[in-house]
Scaffold this motif. Structure first.
Motif, PDB file in Angstrom:
ATOM      1  N   ALA A  83       0.827  -1.206   0.000  1.00 32.98           N
ATOM      2  CA  ALA A  83       0.000   0.000   0.000  1.00 32.98           C
ATOM      3  C   ALA A  83       0.864   1.259   0.000  1.00 32.98           C
ATOM      4  O   ALA A  83       0.559   2.242  -0.689  1.00 32.98           O
ATOM      5  N   GLY A 133      -8.262   6.289  11.347  1.00 34.92           N
ATOM      6  CA  GLY A 133      -7.956   6.201   9.922  1.00 34.92           C
ATOM      7  C   GLY A 133      -6.799   5.274   9.625  1.00 34.92           C
ATOM      8  O   GLY A 133      -6.286   4.568  10.491  1.00 34.92           O
ATOM      9  N   ASP A 134      -6.384   5.294   8.373  1.00 33.79           N
ATOM     10  CA  ASP A 134      -5.338   4.426   7.846  1.00 33.79           C
ATOM     11  C   ASP A 134      -3.967   4.981   8.225  1.00 33.79           C
ATOM     12  O   ASP A 134      -3.601   6.081   7.816  1.00 33.79           O
ATOM     13  N   ARG A 135      -3.187   4.208   8.985  1.00 35.19           N
ATOM     14  CA  ARG A 135      -1.882   4.688   9.444  1.00 35.19           C
ATOM     15  C   ARG A 135      -0.918   4.870   8.282  1.00 35.19           C
ATOM     16  O   ARG A 135      -0.166   5.845   8.239  1.00 35.19           O
ATOM     17  N   ASP A 136      -0.918   3.903   7.356  1.00 37.71           N
ATOM     18  CA  ASP A 136      -0.043   4.034   6.192  1.00 37.71           C
ATOM     19  C   ASP A 136      -0.388   5.290   5.404  1.00 37.71           C
ATOM     20  O   ASP A 136       0.494   6.048   4.995  1.00 37.71           O
ATOM     21  N   ALA A 137      -1.680   5.510   5.195  1.00 34.27           N
ATOM     22  CA  ALA A 137      -2.114   6.671   4.417  1.00 34.27           C
ATOM     23  C   ALA A 137      -1.734   7.976   5.114  1.00 34.27           C
ATOM     24  O   ALA A 137      -1.349   8.956   4.462  1.00 34.27           O
TER      25      ALA A 137
END
Length: 357
Positions: free
Chosen positions: A124, A333-337
């Motif tokens: 991702a 939310g999405d940590r990677d994002a």
């Protein structure tokens, strides 16, 4: 439907019932008997009897295999490129398609400085970066089991310099280079971010003439200090007794770490000791409880404690340096994002220049 998905749907129902009974096996439970017929590989010891423990183990193995399959990175544009003389001085790079030179984000793996792999980051992150026009590199470095501190730090700097030396060949923008990692890789990324530029303009080696500086840093569970006495003071318990610490400093006992002759090395490899007002912004994430360690804490427990980030945040706040502190208990939310968005701002949004800063 895959074996994993069929088994995943059946197993939880069984476990709810099985926990109330002792020694539930395929010999006394008709459901386990049917599942053994459908999933013979779950019988780990091949004795013809499926136990609850074997059922759980099979499910865990299937989950792990699925995660490995889903996170299989595409082949790099350039794989296992040597950036130095050691066999672990190699890197991969995935180049983004662009008519203009692209920014570069470097992944540095964790593993306690004794393990880990450069392919350990998520697809991702790679996809999000490449879709944004950001190239990605991932490096190996020497392990302290053979090459103690500061070998990993030196390798990380050399890798940055090497990648900058390939700017023309690989269509990279040497002014926009960032790094991130987890655990040991986070500590190395922070060290690169704060350490003075290691470029040697008078060197005969064209790689050594390149800058080692970064424009932004990402840290997941990173240690801002590797001074065992600082770790003991900040974290408490036995965090400073992590098994890798002896190999990092090539000592045989905890008492040997009190040798004052080691203090210059502690200062050299600890990121926070190099922090100055001209250093780059940092995104950091921690997942361990932000609380004192238990009385029976194991050696090394707490080595990813949030205090490493909170101490760094306080120091960066005092110097007026941008920093983003996240904890998984409060994260939305999405940590990677979230991390990638941080890098997008600093690599694509006209952020600071690293080389020569």
């Amino acid at each position: 439907m895959t074996t994993f998905h069929m088994f995943r749907g059946l197993l939880p129902m069984f476990l709810l019932v099985a926990t109330a009974a002792a020694d539930v096996t395929s010999e006394n439970d008709p459901r386990l008997k049917r599942w053994l017929q459908r999933f013979p590989a779950a019988d780990a010891n091949r004795d013809g009897v499926l136990t609850e423990a074997e059922a759980r183990g099979f499910r865990n193995r299937q989950q792990q295999q699925r995660r490995r399959t889903e996170n299989r990175l595409p082949e790099p544009t350039h794989a296992d490129v040597a950036y130095g003389p050691h066999q672990r001085n190699v890197l991969d790079v995935w180049l983004a398609e662009s008519d203009e030179p692209t920014p570069l984000l470097i992944y540095i793996h964790g593993g306690g400085f004794v393990g880990g792999n450069k392919r350990g980051f998520s697809t991702a992150i790679l996809k999000a970066c490449q879709d944004s026009g950001i190239s990605v590199a991932a490096i190996h470095y020497r392990f302290v089991s053979t090459d103690p501190f500061p070998a990993p730090q030196q390798d990380a700097a050399r890798a940055v310099q090497f990648l900058r030396s390939k700017a023309t060949d690989w269509n990279l923008d040497p002014q926009r280079v960032a790094a991130f990692g987890g655990s040991a890789g986070a500590g190395l990324s922070l060290w690169l971010g704060f350490h003075d530029d290691l470029a040697d303009p008078d060197s005969d080696d064209p790689v050594a003439r390149q800058s080692s500086r970064l424009v932004a840093v990402g840290s997941r569970g990173g240690q801002s200090s590797y001074d065992p006495r600082v770790i003991k003071d900040w974290v408490g318990g036995r965090a400073h007794e992590h098994p890798s610490i002896y190999k990092c400093y090539d000592v045989a006992s905890l008492d040997a770490l009190d040798d004052p002759k080691l203090q210059p090395l502690y200062d050299e490899v600890s990121a926070i000791t190099h922090l100055t007002a001209d250093d780059p912004p940092v995104w950091m994430l921690y997942s361990e409880p932000n609380a004192p360690l238990p009385a029976d804490a194991r050696p090394g427990q707490g080595i990813h404690h949030p205090v490493f980030g909170l101490k760094l945040k306080a120091a960066m706040d005092e110097l007026g340096i941008e920093n983003v502190y996240r904890h998984t208990s409060e994260f939305r939310g999405d940590r990677d994002a979230d991390m990638v968005q941080f890098f997008r701002r600093h690599l694509l949004g006209g952020g600071r220049s690293a080389a020569g800063s």
